[in-house]
Design a protein around this motif. Sequence first.
Motif, PDB file in Angstrom:
ATOM      1  N   ARG A 193     -87.139 -59.381  14.072  1.00 23.86           N
ATOM      2  CA  ARG A 193     -88.389 -58.601  13.668  1.00 23.86           C
ATOM      3  C   ARG A 193     -88.374 -58.596  12.296  1.00 23.86           C
ATOM      4  O   ARG A 193     -89.359 -58.959  11.751  1.00 23.86           O
ATOM      5  N   ARG A 194     -87.392 -58.183  11.599  1.00 27.04           N
ATOM      6  CA  ARG A 194     -87.314 -58.062  10.116  1.00 27.04           C
ATOM      7  C   ARG A 194     -87.771 -59.656   9.400  1.00 27.04           C
ATOM      8  O   ARG A 194     -88.711 -59.589   8.583  1.00 27.04           O
ATOM      9  N   ALA A 195     -87.298 -60.563  10.052  1.00 27.83           N
ATOM     10  CA  ALA A 195     -87.621 -61.945   9.235  1.00 27.83           C
ATOM     11  C   ALA A 195     -89.153 -62.428   9.588  1.00 27.83           C
ATOM     12  O   ALA A 195     -89.630 -62.821   8.997  1.00 27.83           O
ATOM     13  N   LEU A 196     -89.484 -61.918  10.939  1.00 28.11           N
ATOM     14  CA  LEU A 196     -90.719 -62.387  11.147  1.00 28.11           C
ATOM     15  C   LEU A 196     -91.617 -61.619  10.353  1.00 28.11           C
ATOM     16  O   LEU A 196     -92.753 -62.256   9.825  1.00 28.11           O
ATOM     17  N   ASP A 197     -91.518 -60.152  10.079  1.00 26.80           N
ATOM     18  CA  ASP A 197     -92.276 -59.695   9.221  1.00 26.80           C
ATOM     19  C   ASP A 197     -92.500 -60.163   8.044  1.00 26.80           C
ATOM     20  O   ASP A 197     -93.456 -60.212   7.351  1.00 26.80           O
ATOM     21  N   TYR A 198     -91.275 -60.536   7.391  1.00 31.14           N
ATOM     22  CA  TYR A 198     -91.205 -61.128   5.962  1.00 31.14           C
ATOM     23  C   TYR A 198     -91.953 -62.309   6.003  1.00 31.14           C
ATOM     24  O   TYR A 198     -92.859 -62.484   4.879  1.00 31.14           O
ATOM     25  N   ASP A 199     -91.754 -63.379   6.688  1.00 31.94           N
ATOM     26  CA  ASP A 199     -92.335 -64.537   6.696  1.00 31.94           C
ATOM     27  C   ASP A 199     -93.978 -64.531   6.824  1.00 31.94           C
ATOM     28  O   ASP A 199     -94.675 -65.398   6.056  1.00 31.94           O
ATOM     29  N   ILE A 200     -94.332 -63.882   7.828  1.00 32.48           N
ATOM     30  CA  ILE A 200     -95.570 -63.751   8.182  1.00 32.48           C
ATOM     31  C   ILE A 200     -96.355 -62.867   6.801  1.00 32.48           C
ATOM     32  O   ILE A 200     -97.507 -63.337   6.396  1.00 32.48           O
ATOM     33  N   GLU A 201     -95.782 -61.831   6.275  1.00 30.00           N
ATOM     34  CA  GLU A 201     -96.354 -61.235   5.219  1.00 30.00           C
ATOM     35  C   GLU A 201     -96.468 -62.175   3.936  1.00 30.00           C
ATOM     36  O   GLU A 201     -97.576 -62.123   3.330  1.00 30.00           O
ATOM     37  N   GLN A 202     -95.622 -62.899   4.012  1.00 31.09           N
ATOM     38  CA  GLN A 202     -95.446 -63.841   2.678  1.00 31.09           C
ATOM     39  C   GLN A 202     -96.637 -64.587   2.873  1.00 31.09           C
ATOM     40  O   GLN A 202     -97.150 -65.111   1.979  1.00 31.09           O
ATOM     41  N   GLU A 203     -96.930 -65.177   3.997  1.00 34.29           N
ATOM     42  CA  GLU A 203     -98.032 -66.318   4.397  1.00 34.29           C
ATOM     43  C   GLU A 203     -99.067 -65.903   4.004  1.00 34.29           C
ATOM     44  O   GLU A 203    -100.113 -66.283   3.789  1.00 34.29           O
ATOM     45  N   ARG A 204     -99.296 -64.275   4.715  1.00 36.40           N
ATOM     46  CA  ARG A 204    -100.466 -63.586   4.336  1.00 36.40           C
ATOM     47  C   ARG A 204    -100.999 -63.743   2.893  1.00 36.40           C
ATOM     48  O   ARG A 204    -102.109 -63.475   2.700  1.00 36.40           O
ATOM     49  N   ASN A 205    -100.170 -63.450   2.119  1.00 34.13           N
ATOM     50  CA  ASN A 205    -100.269 -63.170   0.985  1.00 34.13           C
ATOM     51  C   ASN A 205    -100.564 -64.464  -0.298  1.00 34.13           C
ATOM     52  O   ASN A 205    -100.772 -64.391  -1.261  1.00 34.13           O
ATOM     53  N   PHE A 206    -100.224 -65.723   0.383  1.00 31.74           N
ATOM     54  CA  PHE A 206    -100.420 -66.694  -0.156  1.00 31.74           C
ATOM     55  C   PHE A 206    -101.623 -67.394  -0.248  1.00 31.74           C
ATOM     56  O   PHE A 206    -102.519 -67.193   0.428  1.00 31.74           O
ATOM     57  N   SER A 207    -101.896 -67.884  -1.533  1.00 31.56           N
ATOM     58  CA  SER A 207    -103.225 -68.532  -1.982  1.00 31.56           C
ATOM     59  C   SER A 207    -103.179 -69.829  -1.961  1.00 31.56           C
ATOM     60  O   SER A 207    -102.374 -70.561  -2.568  1.00 31.56           O
ATOM     61  N   TYR A 208    -104.156 -70.362  -1.334  1.00 29.36           N
ATOM     62  CA  TYR A 208    -104.282 -72.035  -1.059  1.00 29.36           C
ATOM     63  C   TYR A 208    -105.169 -72.338  -2.368  1.00 29.36           C
ATOM     64  O   TYR A 208    -105.648 -73.820  -2.246  1.00 29.36           O
ATOM     65  N   ARG A 209    -105.747 -71.780  -2.941  1.00 32.12           N
ATOM     66  CA  ARG A 209    -106.652 -71.859  -4.145  1.00 32.12           C
ATOM     67  C   ARG A 209    -106.035 -72.884  -5.105  1.00 32.12           C
ATOM     68  O   ARG A 209    -104.848 -72.530  -5.629  1.00 32.12           O
ATOM     69  N   ASP A 210    -106.545 -73.971  -5.385  1.00 30.71           N
ATOM     70  CA  ASP A 210    -106.399 -74.864  -6.674  1.00 30.71           C
ATOM     71  C   ASP A 210    -104.899 -75.353  -6.489  1.00 30.71           C
ATOM     72  O   ASP A 210    -104.112 -75.604  -7.319  1.00 30.71           O
ATOM     73  N   ILE A 211    -104.408 -75.726  -5.107  1.00 26.91           N
ATOM     74  CA  ILE A 211    -103.186 -76.465  -5.084  1.00 26.91           C
ATOM     75  C   ILE A 211    -103.551 -77.835  -4.556  1.00 26.91           C
ATOM     76  O   ILE A 211    -104.462 -78.258  -4.003  1.00 26.91           O
TER      77      ILE A 211
END
Length: 392
Positions: free
Chosen positions: A154-172
């Motif tokens: 659960r801790r690993a899922l929380d971390y990976d999903i939160e990191q993806e939620r905060n990632f910006s796809y702008r200008d890549i």
Amino acid sequence: MMQKEGYWDFDEYIRQGEPDKKEKASIWQTAIGLQAVDGLTTSDYLRDTARKHIEGEIDIDQACELIKNYYLSKAVHEPDDNDKQEADKVSANITKILSAKTIDFSTKGYIALHRRIFEGVMKHAGELRQYDITKKEWVLENDTVNYLNWEDLRRALDYDIEQERNFSYRDISDDCLVAHITKFVSGIWQIHAFGEGNTRTTAVFVIQYLRSIGFNVNNDLFARHSWYFRNALVRANYKNAKKGIDYTPVYLERFFRNLLLGEQWDLRNRYLHIHPTAEWSIQPNLAPSEQVPHTSPTSTPSSTPSSSEDDIVHIDNANLIRIIKTLGNEQMSIKEMMQAVGLKDRKNFIEYTLTPAISGGYVHLLYPDKPHHPRQKYLLTEKGLALYASVW
């Protein structure tokens, strides 16, 4: 109607252009195709039920109920009934989920998705595993990926999903986009949160997520190449120093390059074996304008500087090629390199371009003992210069 490679071919509906039937057929084809990742095939009854739903004779809830009642009332049982029952019910469940076009992008939502997919099929649907697992893989010659220990799921899922939620796809760039999505999907799958059904859950979650952030996902790729998708996930998460094998995400990247960029990599499983035969050691891009094959990442590059243009194919990430060409005989700061290649996101540039170039031995720091030196510059190594001179 012929069954081929684990999925039912509904191409007649997809080709005829009626939007509602086309969409339903595409989703059914994906749902059925995904059963191949666990060696399952669906029944003739499922095909007929799917056709009724595609034709508009029944809705998806009625289709699910028909499948359920079919196995409750079946008088004559066959040896493969249990497998077919799982494939049929899961296919109907996935079709219902993907037809809704919604997503709960959270750990809770991911766990609930597993429950919704395998409800009525698996006793522990929607429950995180409480034991460690290994799985023998054909592409690894019966070795296993090292999956996450069960205590930290659960801790690993929380971390990976939160990191993806905060990632910006702008200008890549497209390359950075594909590399990032590959890394996220590979990480979620490696957690292997459930006792069974991880690949199917990951695939549905990815389709939902990509659609939710604006991608027009071609479901056909999951329908026809679900087994490749799974084996590419295996290769992306397998490392064996004794055998000289490193994590190899390039195969999964090629799946997503086809899915998101419309490229035409030949997605067949034999390319993914850790020791492919000579015939299957090079995975080609079949796009008419891009016939240059890439050397398999399982090959061991020479330790001496290259003097041949063919060695450029050892660099599977186009960003590495770009930075070598940009630096040439110059010394540049990070800011200067980013300006030269037209990128704005410093974090992505470092993660997907500069760091792989340094770790690959093509680029080094002017002040290697002081990485944060105020006048830090980057330049090509002898290996990088040899490659630059041979190609450009």
